[in-house]
Design an enzyme around this catalytic site. Structure first.
Site, PDB file in Angstrom:
ATOM      1  N   LYS A  51     -10.540  55.241  26.241  1.00  0.00           N
ATOM      2  CA  LYS A  51      -9.433  55.986  25.803  1.00  0.00           C
ATOM      3  C   LYS A  51      -9.788  56.668  24.493  1.00  0.00           C
ATOM      4  O   LYS A  51     -10.351  55.945  23.522  1.00  0.00           O
ATOM      5  CB  LYS A  51      -8.156  54.977  25.660  1.00  0.00           C
ATOM      6  CG  LYS A  51      -6.913  55.441  25.471  1.00  0.00           C
ATOM      7  CD  LYS A  51      -5.624  54.283  25.391  1.00  0.00           C
ATOM      8  CE  LYS A  51      -4.352  55.058  25.175  1.00  0.00           C
ATOM      9  NZ  LYS A  51      -3.403  54.296  25.068  1.00  0.00           N
ATOM     10  N   SER A  76       0.625  54.873  27.989  1.00  0.00           N
ATOM     11  CA  SER A  76       0.062  56.155  27.458  1.00  0.00           C
ATOM     12  C   SER A  76      -1.711  56.260  27.801  1.00  0.00           C
ATOM     13  O   SER A  76      -2.244  57.038  27.984  1.00  0.00           O
ATOM     14  CB  SER A  76      -0.055  56.067  26.001  1.00  0.00           C
ATOM     15  OG  SER A  76      -0.696  54.874  25.430  1.00  0.00           O
ATOM     16  N   SER A 122       1.697  50.284  27.569  1.00  0.00           N
ATOM     17  CA  SER A 122       0.783  51.270  27.898  1.00  0.00           C
ATOM     18  C   SER A 122      -0.481  51.260  28.355  1.00  0.00           C
ATOM     19  O   SER A 122      -1.295  51.996  28.887  1.00  0.00           O
ATOM     20  CB  SER A 122       0.256  51.993  26.511  1.00  0.00           C
ATOM     21  OG  SER A 122       1.261  52.846  26.078  1.00  0.00           O
TER      22      SER A 122
END
Ligand SMILES: [Mg+2]
Ligand SMILES: [Zn+2]
Lengths: 493, 95, 483
Positions: free
Chosen positions: A78, A158, A182
């Site tokens: 990420k 996210s 997330s």
């Protein structure tokens, strides 16, 4: 597609150790898959040369029989984790061009254990979002489609890039971060396993901060075993993070015994919210039956403060974010938009550098902390947060883990729910309490919606009891026999 | 509590985010919705409740007083949008 | 109480001070970068100090210890649980956009400090609190026509902010407060008190009122960095406020800068935005919990502080409170004195240290730690006086030679043959020679002009190059003159 990209993380590990294939082979296949997955916009930065170099080093070690726990396993990271010399954007224009001169603790532990970096994956800007549509670098598409409908869906957020990449077989697994859901919500939306560890289990050092008291890194994988394997490398005490817990690190994979006999599973009454789709309710019931069949006992528990969790979250997270994001000022790194005065430079840089959702949250956070409002909002929220944590303490007096749905719906279409922020925030209604209380939670794919989209169930555990969370999660995984695949698989079609 | 345009302008300035009139108006509307929504917290009785100050129940760790860092000026300045003679530089400030 | 005369009568100043004292430590409060003074710009900066994304603070144990010790030195409450808060504001030398400080729950609570006033009286000034916080970096505005240059070497260095109650009533008291505080910090080794290097900076909160009347509106004068400037800034500011009020105006609460060149204060030109620091507990740090036993341990290991030392000097050495006060001001002076006085005439030792030594050091511009005459050496000199080896008069010359050459007192006395003449015969001889020449003066003396006695003593001393024992000279002269 390649058979190697279809493997799970643990399977690939075992295959590499058994010399069925090399790190170079599995890495090359993944590099191709990453390229093929470009239509999803999951990767913000591909690092194939780095991947091949890392794979070569892995092969050397494996050849000598000195393989490390993750040797030769290609992962997506990420883009909230700082990676040395590799652009790190947090999904924001304001970090355009930023190359950290350091490596986050979590990623450095993955590399220490031999993992291979495929690249950095997309996310909501500064991890603020539940649909991966606030990224400055464009939204990510969910590799899944509704039955008979080609409308693009959100991957959740996210950690949407992480979820899309792993679901589309463009990485064996990915790192995520979870501030209000997330990891777990995009995992549920993409048919994956997502684990948010206990706050303090994984170091936050080198992870771009969103809300410091809630942020926690964790694995996103295609199986519970994979999550256990990856968590083993991500977790551990870090003296560079004052909130990192100096507690023993159990062997997570060893916790996957499949034996949950005698465990008491709490079913929180308040999670039966108004307007919850019937199929979510049904899925939940089915999950309870599976656990009962495996010898566990469901017990009803009460988490009275549940309905206040989202308002609490939307005070605390923006408040912390408004302060955490003050460092993006155009002075030392990232984007600068000039101005005649220092303040003009700040104001221009931050107006152009931050997207609408981030600006909105900074403003709300600034507001709730400002003179005259602090007590009514921030202090009040921290008190209710204490009550939320007490609710869990009390619930855990009568049970060993909790079972809930992960999200109130399956993945929705790009463009849907976008006009109303509160509607969007409600996505996190089942996940956010866990962050507020600092507990571990896992989302496991448990079935398909009537439209053919994955749905997840969430297991919540006591602080630092990821072992129970993983064990119960795996029982659900085995019972659910979730074998459905997304419409888009990298390299297919 | 009505969050008006002037309040938005004030907090935008506190947060150093340039904001045009139009956006201020729109933001005031959006933030009002949010604030009204989060104000439901007022109905929770929190008398005698200690505000949460930390999620983890442990003592704040301390480090020894040793010099273990610094001396990395090149690394420090490598990402700077503007620098001169080993300094970060910004538009001139008048005190 | 010192009052200021205005056109409408007397005015009283009300002053509170906030002193920022740099904690003596090798590394910064939350990072491992060095605190050394005077290095090349940005060479003592870690990624934490520059607030790079994902960087986190870890507290320095020694800094906490120093704050607690200082708290104990100020006889203050030590809070076993305290909280670090973020103070949010934007500035070029504040990289994170917030300063980690302590707001609602500081590590040290209420304490006190006693001032010794020149007239011998003492005044107690309340300490409101002491908290730990980070220093900011440095902005250089004069390096470039359109740019400000930023050096983050100071960024993150530990400061103790020590806040006094508004108990101070004059600029002299304010200076005395800073001086006393600095003395305590130096005794404890918790801050070097070096104002020139910015190790101690002072914010002065000043208001005026009619004696005993309600408090006036205060102005804060920022970053006054010497004792003299503290006095100047306060006196100027109080005068200014009185003038404004007497002309019918009102005082606006504001932050002002002291312009040391012009000796005035002026409002800060940077946009005077309503300060809204949005304090909240720093989520990157847990509450600071101290072990009561550890605090107790520090308490029992506290050194003797200026007040206690002064009291002891008065009782043990029979010094005047004034002399004792001067000696204990600096630990080095107090230690020097005690070395000199050990086993010797303390009063004499005190006179020599405070008179000749301080005078000489002053002239040379060196501090006592670098004195060319070491304490042992001055002690030896005093022993030579006490055992009549040399006279007090000759001792002055010996001391001057010690300063010049760094040699021991004894060596100089021997080399230059300065031993005092205590041989009665030799002195009598000298007296006889002088009296033989001064028949006229003898007659005047005998007819009642007593003052001439000094003249005869002087003549004898001159004849013996000052080496004659003055007491013997006196005795013998008196006898001979009596005829
Ligand atoms: Mg102050
Ligand atoms: Zn301060």
């Amino acid at each position: 597609m390649s058979a190697l990209t279809e493997l799970g993380l643990a399977e690939a590990r075992d295959g590499l150790r058994a010399k069925k294939f090399s790190a170079r082979e599995i890495t090359e296949d993944h590099i191709k898959a990453v390229e093929a997955a470009r239509p999803l916009n999951a990767y913000l930065c591909e690092t194939p040369e780095k991947a091949l170099a890392m794979a070569a080093a892995s092969d050397e070690r494996l050849a000598k029989g000195e393989g490390k726990p993750l040797d030769g396993l290609p992962l997506a990271i990420k883009d909230l984790f700082c990676t040395e010399g590799v652009p790190t954007t947090a999904g924001s224009k304001i970090l355009e061009g930023f190359k950290p001169p350091y490596e986050s603790t979590v990623t450095s532990q993955l590399w220490r254990d031999g993992a291979v970096m495929l690249g950095k994956v997309n996310l909501d800007e500064f991890a603020m979002g539940s649909a991966n549509i606030t990224s400055a670098y464009g939204h990510v598409e969910n590799p899944w489609r509704r039955k008979g409908d080609n409308h693009a869906l959100v991957p959740g957020g996210s950690s949407g890039g992480s979820a899309a990449a792993v679901a589309a077989r463009a990485a064996l697994a990915a790192t995520g971060t979870d501030t209000g859901g997330s990891i777990r919500q995009p995992a549920a939306f993409c048919g994956l396993v997502g684990l948010k560890p206990t706050y303090g289990r994984c170091s936050r050092w080198g992870v771009v901060a969103f809300a410091s008291s809630l942020d926690q890194a964790g694995p996103m994988t295609r199986s519970v075993r994979d999550a256990a394997v990856m968590l083993q490398s991500m977790a551990g005490y870090d003296p560079k993070d004052s909130t990192s817990a100096n507690v023993p690190l159990p062997n997570f994979e060893a916790a996957l015994t499949g034996d949950i006999r005698g465990m008491r599973i709490g079913i929180p009454r308040e999670y039966r919210i108004d307007g919850m789709p019937a199929e979510i309710e049904t899925l939940w019931e089915r999950g309870i039956e599976w656990l009962k069949a495996a010898g566990a006992t469901p017990v009803e528990v009460s988490l009275k403060m549940t309905e206040y969790a989202l308002p609490v979250y939307y005070i605390i997270a923006p408040a912390e974010a408004s302060s955490n994001l003050a460092r993006y000022d155009g002075e030392r790194f990232g984007k600068r938009v000039n101005g005649d005065t220092l303040d003009a430079m700040y104001e221009n840089t931050r107006a152009e550098g931050f997207g609408a959702e981030v600006r909105r949250r900074i403003l709300i956070g600034t507001y709730v902390l400002s003179a005259g409002y602090y007590d009514a909002y921030y202090l009040k929220a921290q008190k209710v947060r204490a009550l939320i944590a007490q609710d869990f303490d009390k619930a855990f007096e009568s049970c060993d883990a909790l079972l809930t749905p992960t999200a109130p719906s399956a993945a929705f279409g790009i463009g849907e729910k976008f006009d109303n922020p509160i509607q969007m925030y409600l996505n996190d209604v089942f996940t956010v309490t866990v962050n507020l209380a600092g507990l571990p939670g896992i989302s496991v794919p448990a079935g398909l919606s009537s439209e053919g989209l994955p749905l997840g169930l969430q297991v919540i555990g006591k602080a630092f009891d990821e072992e129970s969370v993983l064990r119960v999660g795996q029982v659900i995984e085995q019972a659910a026999q979730f074998t459905a695949k997304p419409a888009f698989i990298a390299g297919e079609a | 509590m009505a969050l008006d345009k002037a309040t938005v302008a004030r907090i935008a300035s506190l947060a150093r985010i340039k904001m045009g009139e139009e956006e201020q108006t729109r933001m005031a509307d959006e933030l009002n919705h949010l604030i009204t929504w989060i104000e439901q917290l007022a109905e929770v009785d929190t008398t005698g409740v200690e505000a949460m100050t930390s999620v983890v129940h442990m003592k704040n760790p301390m480090r020894e007083d040793k010099v273990t860092d610094g001396g990395i000026r090149d690394k420090l300045l490598a990402n700077a949008p503007n620098e001169a003679r080993g300094f970060f530089t910004v538009p001139k400030v008048v005190e | 109480m010192s009052l200021i005369k205005g056109e409408t009568g007397d005015w009283e100043m009300v002053i509170g001070l906030e002193v920022h004292a740099q904690v003596s430590s090798q590394s910064k409060l939350f990072s491992g970068a060095s605190t050394a003074f005077g290095s090349e710009p940005n060479t003592q900066v870690s990624l934490v100090d520059a607030a790079f994304p994902g960087m986190l603070p870890v507290i320095n144990k020694l800094c906490v210890e120093q704050a607690v010790k200082t708290g104990l030195g100020l006889e203050a409450e030590i809070n076993l649980v305290s909280i670090f808060d973020r103070k949010n504001y934007f500035y070029a030398d504040l990289p994170a956009g917030y300063q980690i400080s302590q707001y609602t729950r500081p590590v040290v609570g209420k304490g006190r400090l006693v001032l010794d006033m020149p007239d011998g009286s003492s005044r107690e000034i309340g300490i409101t609190r002491l908290h730990l916080e980070q220093d900011a970096g440095k902005s250089l505005h004069d390096q470039h026509p359109t740019q400000t240059y930023i050096d983050l070497n100071r960024s993150g260095i530990a400061l103790m902010e020590i806040v006094s109650e508004p108990d101070i009533r004059s600029s002299e008291e304010a200076a005395a407060y800073v001086k006393k505080l600095r003395s305590i910090l130096r005794y404890l080794g918790t801050c070097d008190g070096n104002m020139e290097e910015g190790s101690m900076r002072c914010d002065c909160n000043v208001s005026v009122r009619k004696p005993g009347g309600p408090l006036g509106t205060r102005c804060e004068i920022k970053n006054v960095n010497s004792m003299r400037f503290v006095m100047q800034a306060i006196d100027y500011e109080a005068r200014r406020q009185i003038e404004v009020i007497e002309e019918g105006g009102t005082i606006k609460q504001e932050t002002r800068l002291f312009d040391s060149g012009r000796g005035i204060t002026r409002p800060m030109r940077s946009k005077e935005e309503a300060h809204d620091y949005r304090y909240f507990p720093d989520p990157d740090l847990l509450p600071l919990e101290l072990d009561g036993a550890w605090v107790q341990q520090l308490r029992s290991a506290m050194p003797e502080l200026p007040d206690a030392k002064k009291a002891r000097f008065v009782s043990q050495y029979a010094l005047s409170p004034y002399d004792a006060g001067v000696l204990v001001d600096e630990l080095a002076s107090a230690n020097y004195f005690e070395t000199v006085a050990k086993g010797r005439d303390a009063k004499l030792a005190c006179n020599w240290v405070m008179g000749d030594l301080f005078g000489a050091l002053n002239k040379l511009g060196v501090d006592i730690a670098n004195s060319p005459v070491k304490a042992e050496s001055l002690g030896e000199l005093i022993s030579l006086i006490s055992d009549n080896t040399i006279s007090g008069r000759i001792a002055k010359d010996v001391f001057a030679a010690m300063l010049d050459t760094g040699k021991n007192a004894g060596a100089i006395v021997e080399e230059q043959g300065l031993r005092q003449v205590t041989d009665t015969g030799a002195i009598e001889q000298a007296i006889d020679a002088i009296l033989a020449k001064e028949g006229e003066k003898i007659a005047e003396y005998r007819s009642g002009k007593d003052k001439l006695f000094g003249f005869f003593v002087g003549q004898v001393m001159k004849a013996t190059q000052g080496k004659a024992n003055p007491a013997l000279v006196n005795d013998l002269l008196k006898k001979k003159l009596a005829g």
